[in-house]
Design a protein around this motif. Structure first.
Motif, PDB file in Angstrom:
ATOM      1  N   PHE A 178       3.378  10.934  -6.798  1.00 32.53           N
ATOM      2  CA  PHE A 178       4.548  11.378  -7.672  1.00 32.53           C
ATOM      3  C   PHE A 178       4.504  10.904  -8.963  1.00 32.53           C
ATOM      4  O   PHE A 178       3.978  10.184  -9.256  1.00 32.53           O
ATOM      5  CB  PHE A 178       5.689  10.816  -6.829  1.00 32.53           C
ATOM      6  CG  PHE A 178       6.093  11.468  -5.455  1.00 32.53           C
ATOM      7  CD1 PHE A 178       6.802  12.775  -5.304  1.00 32.53           C
ATOM      8  CD2 PHE A 178       5.349  10.896  -4.357  1.00 32.53           C
ATOM      9  CE1 PHE A 178       6.849  13.325  -3.955  1.00 32.53           C
ATOM     10  CE2 PHE A 178       5.857  11.400  -3.152  1.00 32.53           C
ATOM     11  CZ  PHE A 178       6.498  12.608  -3.081  1.00 32.53           C
ATOM     12  N   PRO A 179       5.233  11.600  -9.805  1.00 33.32           N
ATOM     13  CA  PRO A 179       5.090  11.190 -11.444  1.00 33.32           C
ATOM     14  C   PRO A 179       5.881   9.941 -11.686  1.00 33.32           C
ATOM     15  O   PRO A 179       6.684   9.317 -10.354  1.00 33.32           O
ATOM     16  CB  PRO A 179       6.161  12.313 -11.874  1.00 33.32           C
ATOM     17  CG  PRO A 179       6.052  13.514 -11.025  1.00 33.32           C
ATOM     18  CD  PRO A 179       5.933  13.053  -9.497  1.00 33.32           C
ATOM     19  N   THR A 180       5.447   9.391 -12.550  1.00 33.46           N
ATOM     20  CA  THR A 180       5.787   7.842 -12.980  1.00 33.46           C
ATOM     21  C   THR A 180       7.265   7.679 -12.850  1.00 33.46           C
ATOM     22  O   THR A 180       7.558   6.604 -12.535  1.00 33.46           O
ATOM     23  CB  THR A 180       5.177   7.450 -14.218  1.00 33.46           C
ATOM     24  OG1 THR A 180       3.662   7.873 -14.193  1.00 33.46           O
ATOM     25  CG2 THR A 180       5.475   6.090 -14.572  1.00 33.46           C
ATOM     26  N   SER A 181       8.079   8.466 -13.392  1.00 34.74           N
ATOM     27  CA  SER A 181       9.363   8.275 -13.485  1.00 34.74           C
ATOM     28  C   SER A 181      10.089   8.598 -12.188  1.00 34.74           C
ATOM     29  O   SER A 181      11.278   7.988 -11.989  1.00 34.74           O
ATOM     30  CB  SER A 181      10.148   9.108 -14.511  1.00 34.74           C
ATOM     31  OG  SER A 181       9.846  10.337 -14.278  1.00 34.74           O
ATOM     32  N   MET A 182       9.560   9.250 -11.087  1.00 39.01           N
ATOM     33  CA  MET A 182      10.316   9.536 -10.023  1.00 39.01           C
ATOM     34  C   MET A 182       9.849   8.540  -8.824  1.00 39.01           C
ATOM     35  O   MET A 182      10.496   8.171  -7.893  1.00 39.01           O
ATOM     36  CB  MET A 182       9.733  10.907  -9.719  1.00 39.01           C
ATOM     37  CG  MET A 182      10.406  12.114 -10.354  1.00 39.01           C
ATOM     38  SD  MET A 182       9.751  13.736  -9.741  1.00 39.01           S
ATOM     39  CE  MET A 182      10.432  14.047  -8.152  1.00 39.01           C
ATOM     40  N   ALA A 183       8.663   8.099  -8.884  1.00 47.24           N
ATOM     41  CA  ALA A 183       8.130   7.231  -8.013  1.00 47.24           C
ATOM     42  C   ALA A 183       9.036   5.945  -7.452  1.00 47.24           C
ATOM     43  O   ALA A 183       9.285   5.951  -6.220  1.00 47.24           O
ATOM     44  CB  ALA A 183       6.700   6.768  -8.139  1.00 47.24           C
ATOM     45  N   PRO A 217       0.615  -1.281   0.068  1.00 45.22           N
ATOM     46  CA  PRO A 217      -0.007  -0.057   0.004  1.00 45.22           C
ATOM     47  C   PRO A 217       0.869   1.141   0.053  1.00 45.22           C
ATOM     48  O   PRO A 217       0.639   2.311  -0.493  1.00 45.22           O
ATOM     49  CB  PRO A 217      -0.743  -0.163   1.286  1.00 45.22           C
ATOM     50  CG  PRO A 217       0.020  -1.135   2.076  1.00 45.22           C
ATOM     51  CD  PRO A 217       0.502  -1.974   1.292  1.00 45.22           C
ATOM     52  N   ILE A 218       1.976   1.215   0.553  1.00 45.68           N
ATOM     53  CA  ILE A 218       3.004   2.583   0.864  1.00 45.68           C
ATOM     54  C   ILE A 218       3.457   2.748  -0.893  1.00 45.68           C
ATOM     55  O   ILE A 218       3.389   3.815  -1.178  1.00 45.68           O
ATOM     56  CB  ILE A 218       4.108   2.145   1.404  1.00 45.68           C
ATOM     57  CG1 ILE A 218       3.527   2.199   3.098  1.00 45.68           C
ATOM     58  CG2 ILE A 218       4.956   3.460   1.521  1.00 45.68           C
ATOM     59  CD1 ILE A 218       4.703   1.732   3.990  1.00 45.68           C
ATOM     60  N   TRP A 219       3.674   1.732  -1.482  1.00 47.13           N
ATOM     61  CA  TRP A 219       4.112   1.707  -3.031  1.00 47.13           C
ATOM     62  C   TRP A 219       3.080   2.399  -4.025  1.00 47.13           C
ATOM     63  O   TRP A 219       3.215   3.292  -4.420  1.00 47.13           O
ATOM     64  CB  TRP A 219       4.628   0.540  -3.642  1.00 47.13           C
ATOM     65  CG  TRP A 219       4.812   0.349  -5.110  1.00 47.13           C
ATOM     66  CD1 TRP A 219       4.023  -0.450  -5.782  1.00 47.13           C
ATOM     67  CD2 TRP A 219       5.582   1.255  -5.969  1.00 47.13           C
ATOM     68  NE1 TRP A 219       4.482  -0.297  -7.146  1.00 47.13           N
ATOM     69  CE2 TRP A 219       5.430   0.937  -7.006  1.00 47.13           C
ATOM     70  CE3 TRP A 219       6.309   2.399  -5.513  1.00 47.13           C
ATOM     71  CZ2 TRP A 219       5.968   1.409  -8.342  1.00 47.13           C
ATOM     72  CZ3 TRP A 219       6.896   2.932  -6.891  1.00 47.13           C
ATOM     73  CH2 TRP A 219       6.830   2.678  -8.043  1.00 47.13           C
ATOM     74  N   ASN A 220       1.836   2.159  -3.519  1.00 44.67           N
ATOM     75  CA  ASN A 220       0.747   2.469  -4.409  1.00 44.67           C
ATOM     76  C   ASN A 220       0.501   3.917  -3.807  1.00 44.67           C
ATOM     77  O   ASN A 220      -0.062   4.620  -4.739  1.00 44.67           O
ATOM     78  CB  ASN A 220      -0.471   1.778  -3.778  1.00 44.67           C
ATOM     79  CG  ASN A 220      -0.584   0.149  -4.500  1.00 44.67           C
ATOM     80  OD1 ASN A 220      -0.224   0.101  -5.608  1.00 44.67           O
ATOM     81  ND2 ASN A 220      -1.126  -0.455  -3.942  1.00 44.67           N
ATOM     82  N   LEU A 221       0.690   4.550  -2.846  1.00 47.09           N
ATOM     83  CA  LEU A 221       0.597   5.847  -2.313  1.00 47.09           C
ATOM     84  C   LEU A 221       1.561   6.671  -3.030  1.00 47.09           C
ATOM     85  O   LEU A 221       1.325   7.874  -3.210  1.00 47.09           O
ATOM     86  CB  LEU A 221       0.640   6.079  -0.894  1.00 47.09           C
ATOM     87  CG  LEU A 221      -0.621   5.851   0.063  1.00 47.09           C
ATOM     88  CD1 LEU A 221      -0.251   5.911   1.332  1.00 47.09           C
ATOM     89  CD2 LEU A 221      -1.660   6.565  -0.302  1.00 47.09           C
TER      90      LEU A 221
END
Length: 284
Positions: free
Chosen positions: A205-210, A196-200
């Motif tokens: 945040f932008p796809t490339s930064m996340a 769930p933390i990864w999903n948050l």
């Protein structure tokens, strides 16, 4: 006090106590005064049992500590400084699940960290940008570390299941601070939490930064767990490690409601939970 009594009667595993609670209502008809007297006497007896409950350290502990009620907080913060680890569960399987060697954490999670960071690199970010995102992720972790330790790990409980869950999550560490196999977080539990933390992170945040930000946060967690183990079992020689060890031992053995940072005292300073030095206390 009434709430504590109800919790004991409702949640205790002691079948005798449960059957005794029903007894006044299942006996032969009697006057209301007599029934009230028996019920009051029973409640007084159960209160006395709860207040005098003693944890048997030679038996599995997890399902004992809940019976301490309001006395749990005092009990759990009186550490037993011994490398001999207690047994938690009667079941060998569940007992095995509570034990994790410190090296398991970096072995499992550092490859995951590298994989997340490489995702952002493959999306075109420079090494400088990646470094900044990773460092920012570590910085965010230090705040999470502080918040979780202060507001979850040190929540005050008194109910049966509240005490039981607290003991499993963090109370056992304060009661047995030198138990080397119950110091780092089990990987299975970590895996459940990071999804769930990864999903948050992906949401905000932008796809490339996340991926790099998440990888940095996960790296911060690995650093935390390894540092935490070292502070309990290592013999630091440098000034900074010595200070961190002293700072954390102070949290365990002197002022347990302050000093919640493990890898840093940054957020203790920011939120006013920095413990006073012994010299400052003596001058008061």
């Amino acid at each position: 006090m009434a709430e504590s009594e109800n919790g004991i009667m409702a949640e205790s595993e002691n079948a005798f106590a449960a059957s005794a609670f029903r007894f006044p209502f299942q006996s032969q008809p009697a006057s209301s005064t007599s029934s009230a007297f028996r019920f009051t006497a029973l409640r007084s007896e159960q209160t006395m049992v709860a207040q005098e409950f003693t944890v048997d350290l030679n038996k599995p502990l997890v399902f004992q500590v809940g019976h301490l009620g309001e006395a749990y907080q005092d009990w759990v913060h009186r550490p037993i400084v011994s490398k001999e680890r207690p047994r938690f569960f009667k079941s060998d399987f569940w007992e095995f699940c509570t034990r994790t060697a410190w090296w398991v954490v970096p072995v499992i999670w550092l490859p995951v960290v590298c994989w997340f960071i490489s995702m952002s690199m493959n999306m075109g970010h420079t090494l400088g940008q990646i470094s900044f995102m990773v460092i920012f992720g570590i910085y965010i972790w230090t705040l999470i570390e502080y918040i979780v330790h202060r507001f979850l790990f040190h929540i005050e409980t008194s109910s049966y299941w509240g005490n039981t869950m607290h003991y499993l999550i963090h109370g056992c560490h304060h009661k047995h601070p030198m138990d080397s196999l119950r110091l780092v977080f089990p990987p299975t539990a970590t895996a459940v939490l990071i999804v769930p933390i990864w999903n948050l992170v992906k949401l905000f945040f932008p796809t490339s930064m996340a991926p790099a930000l998440f990888g940095g946060g996960l790296l911060g967690y690995v650093m935390y767990d390894v540092t935490h183990y070292y502070l309990h079992h290592g013999q630091p020689t440098g000034e900074m490690p010595k200070h961190l060890k002293k700072y954390h031992m102070n949290h365990h053995f002197r002022i347990m409601n302050k000093g919640f940072g493990v890898t840093s005292s940054l957020w203790d300073r920011a939120f006013g939970t920095l413990p006073a030095s012994k010299v400052a206390e003596k001058t008061r």
